[in-house]
Write a protein that holds these residues in place. Structure first.
Motif, PDB file in Angstrom:
ATOM      1  N   ILE A  96      66.714 -15.297 -14.303  1.00  0.00           N
ATOM      2  CA  ILE A  96      65.840 -14.376 -15.038  1.00  0.00           C
ATOM      3  C   ILE A  96      66.317 -12.956 -14.762  1.00  0.00           C
ATOM      4  CG2 ILE A  96      63.470 -13.617 -15.447  1.00  0.00           C
ATOM      5  CD1 ILE A  96      62.520 -16.286 -14.294  1.00  0.00           C
TER       6      ILE A  96
ATOM      7  N   TYR B  67      61.882  -9.282 -16.398  1.00  0.00           N
ATOM      8  CA  TYR B  67      60.527  -9.834 -16.425  1.00  0.00           C
ATOM      9  C   TYR B  67      59.593  -9.022 -17.310  1.00  0.00           C
ATOM     10  CZ  TYR B  67      61.624 -12.881 -12.432  1.00  0.00           C
ATOM     11  OH  TYR B  67      62.144 -13.852 -11.621  1.00  0.00           O
TER      12      TYR B  67
ATOM     13  N   LEU C 150      58.916 -16.581  -8.828  1.00  0.00           N
ATOM     14  CA  LEU C 150      59.737 -17.410  -9.715  1.00  0.00           C
ATOM     15  C   LEU C 150      61.171 -17.533  -9.218  1.00  0.00           C
ATOM     16  CD1 LEU C 150      58.569 -16.390 -13.319  1.00  0.00           C
ATOM     17  CD2 LEU C 150      58.332 -18.611 -12.216  1.00  0.00           C
TER      18      LEU C 150
ATOM     19  N   ILE D 163      62.713 -24.651 -11.514  1.00  0.00           N
ATOM     20  CA  ILE D 163      62.093 -24.589 -12.839  1.00  0.00           C
ATOM     21  C   ILE D 163      63.178 -24.676 -13.897  1.00  0.00           C
ATOM     22  CG2 ILE D 163      62.091 -22.066 -12.697  1.00  0.00           C
ATOM     23  CD1 ILE D 163      59.596 -22.043 -14.425  1.00  0.00           C
TER      24      ILE D 163
ATOM     25  N   GLU E  77      60.616 -25.511 -19.068  1.00  0.00           N
ATOM     26  CA  GLU E  77      59.387 -25.164 -18.359  1.00  0.00           C
ATOM     27  C   GLU E  77      59.139 -23.654 -18.393  1.00  0.00           C
ATOM     28  OE1 GLU E  77      58.969 -28.530 -14.876  1.00  0.00           O
ATOM     29  OE2 GLU E  77      60.629 -27.102 -14.727  1.00  0.00           O
ATOM     30  N   LEU E  78      60.207 -22.872 -18.185  1.00  0.00           N
ATOM     31  CA  LEU E  78      60.063 -21.413 -18.210  1.00  0.00           C
ATOM     32  C   LEU E  78      59.693 -20.943 -19.610  1.00  0.00           C
ATOM     33  CD1 LEU E  78      60.290 -18.828 -16.518  1.00  0.00           C
ATOM     34  CD2 LEU E  78      62.665 -18.650 -17.256  1.00  0.00           C
ATOM     35  N   ASN E  79      60.272 -21.572 -20.620  1.00  0.00           N
ATOM     36  CA  ASN E  79      59.953 -21.201 -21.995  1.00  0.00           C
ATOM     37  C   ASN E  79      58.495 -21.501 -22.319  1.00  0.00           C
ATOM     38  OD1 ASN E  79      60.931 -20.211 -24.606  1.00  0.00           O
ATOM     39  ND2 ASN E  79      60.569 -22.291 -25.327  1.00  0.00           N
TER      40      ASN E  79
ATOM     41  N   LEU F   4      54.921 -23.686 -10.449  1.00  0.00           N
ATOM     42  CA  LEU F   4      54.921 -23.515 -11.891  1.00  0.00           C
ATOM     43  C   LEU F   4      53.586 -23.960 -12.473  1.00  0.00           C
ATOM     44  CD1 LEU F   4      56.344 -23.056 -14.663  1.00  0.00           C
ATOM     45  CD2 LEU F   4      56.988 -25.457 -14.552  1.00  0.00           C
TER      46      LEU F   4
END
Length: 400
Positions: free
Chosen positions: A52, A55, A65, A70, A74-76, A114
């Motif tokens: 990432i 943010y 995070l 993850i 899952e992040l999407n 998460l």
């Protein structure tokens, strides 16, 4: 078409300085996710590396995070949950998050998972909390005193009221309620969190549609009707969509959402006014082999296409170009050439004595090629790559 929550960098795990990478804003549509993987050129046994890089308004999530196990999907999903929050709900999410972090600290450990984050995002859209306009203890104390939340203050005069220690009252209430300040708001949790449904780690399969448009009426019209079109569509389907929206033609209609196997195709089309022309383009894309789609995407980006006519021209001339997805850097171009002109084992022995980068750059230049986000791209006849407009002019001159 929604707001950006995260920007991620994607590449193959364990391959340093690899030029096969993608940068992607989340939340992203399904075809945008698959387009990013086209750029990474992930093979069956490859592992996707994700970092990432931005943010945006959720920088406070970074320590939690970073390093969390993850997946991209899952992040999407989390990004989509956060993107759906309005300004007050965002503040509520940050407040609930802060309380959850403190709860974990008080419980002697435990990390924010998460699932915790997804639960908090879902809960921020429920009534499990209250939000008060108060930026500090003094403002909070005055709010509680003025709104008769403290029975002991009933009946006191205005003069005595103004002499109260509002900061002390606010601090006492905040500590007893475990509330927190978020910017100029006070967030208090007073109900149970909602559990978000689980989400899979792996990406869902590629969509069954090639292009999908959700259309609605302009906000000034004050009509909430919408219609979703999968393209290419028959003329009767386009007319039926207009009938559902209560319009003749596309005047007053706006695009609410778009997704497609060419993710940025909506950028070079005036939709919905050019919907008939765009529908013709989607038919052309449907009729080319799926293996040719990355080549079309590479050409659209290479020539910075900004109109539907040029896009259509390129679909008709894909055979004039060659895309080699396996080559994403000068070094890979050099290694590919060495393995072509000699035995691979011999080429590997030669590598330590060759400046692969310089050799590869020279090969790319000689072949009039370019390194696109989807691989090495050049004309089939190795002639210079002219823009579609220049190609058209050249053909017209030959015909005269």
């Amino acid at each position: 078409m929604g707001k950006k929550i995260f920007e991620v960098y994607l590449a193959k795990e364990g391959i340093p300085n690899n030029e096969a990478y993608a940068k992607l804003d989340l939340p992203a549509s399904l075809w945008e996710l698959w387009d990013a993987l086209d750029k990474v050129r992930l093979q069956t046994d490859d592992i996707l590396y994700m970092e990432i890089e931005d943010y945006d308004a959720f920088e406070y999530l970074s320590p939690h995070l970073d390093g969390l196990d993850i997946s991209l999907n899952e992040l999407n999903d989390l990004a989509a949950q956060l993107a759906a929050l309005d300004e007050v709900q965002e503040a509520a999410f940050e407040g609930l998050f802060s309380m959850e972090v403190q709860r974990k600290v008080n419980a002697n450990g435990g990390v924010i998972t998460l699932q915790d984050l997804r639960d908090l995002a879902v809960s921020a859209k429920t009534d499990c909390y209250h939000v008060v306009e108060a930026a500090d203890d003094a403002q909070l104390g005055r709010f509680y005193a003025e709104n008769e939340f403290i029975p002991e203050l009933d009946g006191i005069s205005d003069e005595v009221f103004e002499m109260l220690d509002f900061a002390g009252i606010g601090r006492m209430m905040r500590c007893s309620e475990n509330g927190v300040f978020v910017n100029s708001l006070y967030v208090l949790r007073d109900g149970e969190l909602t559990t978000a449904p689980p989400v899979q780690k792996a990406l869902p399969g590629k969509p069954g549609y090639l292009f999908r448009l959700t259309l609605g009426l302009h906000p000034d019209i004050g009509d909430a009707r919408t219609v979703t079109l999968d393209l290419p569509a028959a003329e009767a389907e386009l007319l039926d969509a207009q009938e559902q929206l209560g319009v003749e033609g596309w005047e007053g209609v706006t695009v609410i959402d778009y997704d497609g196997i060419i993710p940025y195709a909506a950028d070079f089309t005036d939709l919905p006014m050019e919907l008939e022309e765009f529908n013709a383009f989607t038919k052309a894309v449907r009729d080319i082999p799926r293996s040719e789609v990355p080549k079309l995407k590479a050409l659209l980006e290479q020539f910075e296409v900004r109109d539907i006519e040029t896009a259509l021209f390129l679909t008709e001339h894909l055979a004039d170009y060659i895309l080699t997805p396996e080559i994403s850097s000068p070094q890979e171009a050099a290694l590919d050439q060495l393995c072509f002109i000699m035995d691979r084992e011999e080429a590997v022995r030669l590598i330590p004595y060759v400046n692969l980068y310089t050799y590869g750059c020279d090969l790319i230049k000689v072949d009039n090629a370019v390194l696109s986000p989807y691989g090495l791209l050049h004309r089939a006849d190795y002639q210079p790559m002219l823009s579609p407009m220049q190609e058209t002019q050249k053909m017209e001159m030959k015909m005269k």
